[in-house]
Enzyme design. Structure first.
Site, PDB file in Angstrom:
ATOM      1  N   THR A  37     -10.833  99.731  75.091  1.00  0.00           N
ATOM      2  CA  THR A  37     -10.349 100.941  75.294  1.00  0.00           C
ATOM      3  C   THR A  37      -8.680 100.515  75.381  1.00  0.00           C
ATOM      4  O   THR A  37      -8.353  99.692  75.442  1.00  0.00           O
ATOM      5  CB  THR A  37     -10.946 101.221  77.094  1.00  0.00           C
ATOM      6  OG1 THR A  37     -10.367 102.357  77.471  1.00  0.00           O
ATOM      7  CG2 THR A  37     -10.358  99.962  78.091  1.00  0.00           C
ATOM      8  N   GLY A  38      -8.119 101.809  75.348  1.00  0.00           N
ATOM      9  CA  GLY A  38      -6.715 101.886  75.434  1.00  0.00           C
ATOM     10  C   GLY A  38      -5.973 101.343  74.339  1.00  0.00           C
ATOM     11  O   GLY A  38      -4.687 100.891  74.400  1.00  0.00           O
ATOM     12  N   HIS A  82     -15.238 118.215  72.896  1.00  0.00           N
ATOM     13  CA  HIS A  82     -14.789 116.921  72.776  1.00  0.00           C
ATOM     14  C   HIS A  82     -14.528 116.385  71.572  1.00  0.00           C
ATOM     15  O   HIS A  82     -13.283 116.081  71.265  1.00  0.00           O
ATOM     16  CB  HIS A  82     -16.147 116.058  73.638  1.00  0.00           C
ATOM     17  CG  HIS A  82     -15.701 114.454  73.554  1.00  0.00           C
ATOM     18  ND1 HIS A  82     -16.426 113.611  74.549  1.00  0.00           N
ATOM     19  CD2 HIS A  82     -14.606 113.991  72.999  1.00  0.00           C
ATOM     20  CE1 HIS A  82     -16.137 112.619  74.223  1.00  0.00           C
ATOM     21  NE2 HIS A  82     -14.926 112.595  73.392  1.00  0.00           N
ATOM     22  N   HIS A 139     -12.034 112.504  67.156  1.00  0.00           N
ATOM     23  CA  HIS A 139     -12.018 113.742  67.537  1.00  0.00           C
ATOM     24  C   HIS A 139     -11.142 114.626  66.310  1.00  0.00           C
ATOM     25  O   HIS A 139     -10.043 115.171  66.502  1.00  0.00           O
ATOM     26  CB  HIS A 139     -10.896 114.182  68.657  1.00  0.00           C
ATOM     27  CG  HIS A 139     -11.249 113.269  69.910  1.00  0.00           C
ATOM     28  ND1 HIS A 139     -10.485 113.040  70.933  1.00  0.00           N
ATOM     29  CD2 HIS A 139     -12.513 112.812  70.053  1.00  0.00           C
ATOM     30  CE1 HIS A 139     -11.124 112.185  71.734  1.00  0.00           C
ATOM     31  NE2 HIS A 139     -12.414 112.208  71.386  1.00  0.00           N
ATOM     32  N   THR A 194     -14.756 100.294  75.026  1.00  0.00           N
ATOM     33  CA  THR A 194     -14.482 101.527  75.326  1.00  0.00           C
ATOM     34  C   THR A 194     -15.101 102.202  76.416  1.00  0.00           C
ATOM     35  O   THR A 194     -16.276 101.613  76.313  1.00  0.00           O
ATOM     36  CB  THR A 194     -14.545 102.087  73.851  1.00  0.00           C
ATOM     37  OG1 THR A 194     -14.551 103.662  74.261  1.00  0.00           O
ATOM     38  CG2 THR A 194     -15.777 101.883  73.240  1.00  0.00           C
ATOM     39  N   SER A 195     -14.728 103.180  77.060  1.00  0.00           N
ATOM     40  CA  SER A 195     -15.367 103.778  78.174  1.00  0.00           C
ATOM     41  C   SER A 195     -16.398 104.698  77.716  1.00  0.00           C
ATOM     42  O   SER A 195     -17.193 104.990  78.288  1.00  0.00           O
ATOM     43  CB  SER A 195     -14.179 104.523  79.001  1.00  0.00           C
ATOM     44  OG  SER A 195     -13.907 105.661  78.334  1.00  0.00           O
ATOM     45  N   GLU A 196     -16.265 104.968  76.592  1.00  0.00           N
ATOM     46  CA  GLU A 196     -17.377 105.618  75.691  1.00  0.00           C
ATOM     47  C   GLU A 196     -18.481 104.944  75.014  1.00  0.00           C
ATOM     48  O   GLU A 196     -19.195 105.449  74.023  1.00  0.00           O
ATOM     49  CB  GLU A 196     -16.792 106.736  74.638  1.00  0.00           C
ATOM     50  CG  GLU A 196     -15.891 107.617  75.510  1.00  0.00           C
ATOM     51  CD  GLU A 196     -15.255 108.860  74.588  1.00  0.00           C
ATOM     52  OE1 GLU A 196     -15.409 109.960  75.127  1.00  0.00           O
ATOM     53  OE2 GLU A 196     -14.771 108.461  73.597  1.00  0.00           O
ATOM     54  N   GLY A 240     -10.924 108.004  69.989  1.00  0.00           N
ATOM     55  CA  GLY A 240     -11.988 107.307  69.240  1.00  0.00           C
ATOM     56  C   GLY A 240     -12.175 106.146  69.311  1.00  0.00           C
ATOM     57  O   GLY A 240     -11.760 105.212  70.178  1.00  0.00           O
ATOM     58  N   HIS A 297     -16.753 107.285  66.505  1.00  0.00           N
ATOM     59  CA  HIS A 297     -16.619 108.540  67.251  1.00  0.00           C
ATOM     60  C   HIS A 297     -15.282 109.011  67.302  1.00  0.00           C
ATOM     61  O   HIS A 297     -14.269 107.866  67.409  1.00  0.00           O
ATOM     62  CB  HIS A 297     -16.991 108.276  68.795  1.00  0.00           C
ATOM     63  CG  HIS A 297     -16.324 109.508  69.541  1.00  0.00           C
ATOM     64  ND1 HIS A 297     -16.642 110.796  69.405  1.00  0.00           N
ATOM     65  CD2 HIS A 297     -15.508 109.313  70.609  1.00  0.00           C
ATOM     66  CE1 HIS A 297     -15.885 111.257  70.425  1.00  0.00           C
ATOM     67  NE2 HIS A 297     -15.082 110.371  71.193  1.00  0.00           N
TER      68      HIS A 297
HETATM   69 ZN   LIG Z   1     -14.018 110.784  72.689  1.00  0.00          ZN
END
Ligand SMILES: [Zn+2]
Length: 283
Positions: A53-54, A166, A105, A82-84, A37, A103
């Protein structure tokens, strides 16, 4: 660059606290495992605070957050964003009215996303009024450029999307709104899943949906209704075939709806619902 004023510093500190708090909420609710997320808040036209990220959303600290510009270049912060991030930037670029994005899941919503099923049924009054329909954005590898592109056609007319195989993404005028939309989205998916197991996911009647659409207009909510008709606040009547509104069209949101337009909306919803009810239900 000018030194930030006390007021600015307080505002940013509050934004960072809010992101950490929402992070803890989504983690505690089981909306993501491990480091899943990401969350962001727009501070100004070209300044966005986003999660790194991470890091688990349950363990976020204000100093871990990263400030980026509209191109994703880091302006402040030690960690990598974040990579997203690209899908957040896409939403902010297309929707100047949006201030916060979540975002995650969440299990039920993600199950619908895996099954490729949109949340577009008229079963719960609250979902019809507050959430509208949630489409499925075509699968794209997380963190790839294809991901923001896959959501782009849904950004103007919805308050969130399911990301195929996803998770889910919601956006709102502020972070709290985006978070509540995510809660509603997951709740809608969960209840409908349970009702389906009882063979009882019965949809509301045409009349009931009409009433809810009118209520929705009155309350100024945005997004499509389950009938597939777009009813953002004050926007002209659009047909389901006009779903991909351009950025320019989104700036006409200030036009007031009059009674005649309202009648047109209700008529279109009626037609769409009737045609929908003739379709076989998803089992
Ligand atoms: Zn995701």
């Amino acid at each position: 660059m000018n030194e930030p004023t006390n007021e600015q510093m307080q505002k940013e500190a509050k934004i960072k606290q809010d992101i950490c708090e929402i992070g803890r909420k989504v983690y505690e609710k089981g909306f993501g495992a491990a480091n899943d997320g990401n969350i962001s808040v727009r501070l100004s036209t070209n300044e966005i605070w986003i999660t790194p990220t991470g890091v688990s959303k349950g363990a976020l600290q204000p100093e871990m957050l990263v400030k980026v510009n509209g191109q994703g270049e880091v302006l402040e912060g030690e960690l990598r964003p974040t990579s997203e991030m690209k899908m957040h930037l896409k939403v902010y670029e297309m929707r100047p009215d949006i201030g916060g994005i979540v975002h995650v899941h969440p299990p039920y919503a993600t199950a619908f996303a895996i099954a490729g099923l949109p949340l577009d049924f008229a079963t719960l009054p609250e979902s019809v009024v507050l959430l509208g329909t949630i489409p499925v954005a075509k699968y794209a590898t997380p963190s790839s450029q294809a991901l923001p592109e896959s959501i782009a056609s849904h950004v103007m007319n919805h308050q969130g999307v399911l990301l195929e195989n996803h998770g889910a993404l919601t956006w709102g005028k502020d972070l709290q709104t985006a978070y509540y939309l995510m809660e509603s989205l997951e709740f809608t998916a969960k209840i409908n899943w349970i009702a389906r197991q009882m063979n009882g996911a019965r949809e509301l009647s045409v009349e009931r949906v009409q009433e809810l659409v009118a209520l929705r207009e009155k309350m100024g909510f945005m997004g499509e209704t389950p009938a597939g008709v777009i009813c953002p606040p004050g926007i002209d009547v659009c047909s389901a075939s006009e779903q991909s509104t351009s950025i320019k069209e989104s700036q006409t949101l200030t036009v007031k709806i009059d009674e005649q337009q309202m009648e047109q909306i209700v008529n279109r919803v009626t037609e769409a619902v009737i045609s929908r009810l003739q379709l076989p239900k998803i089992k």
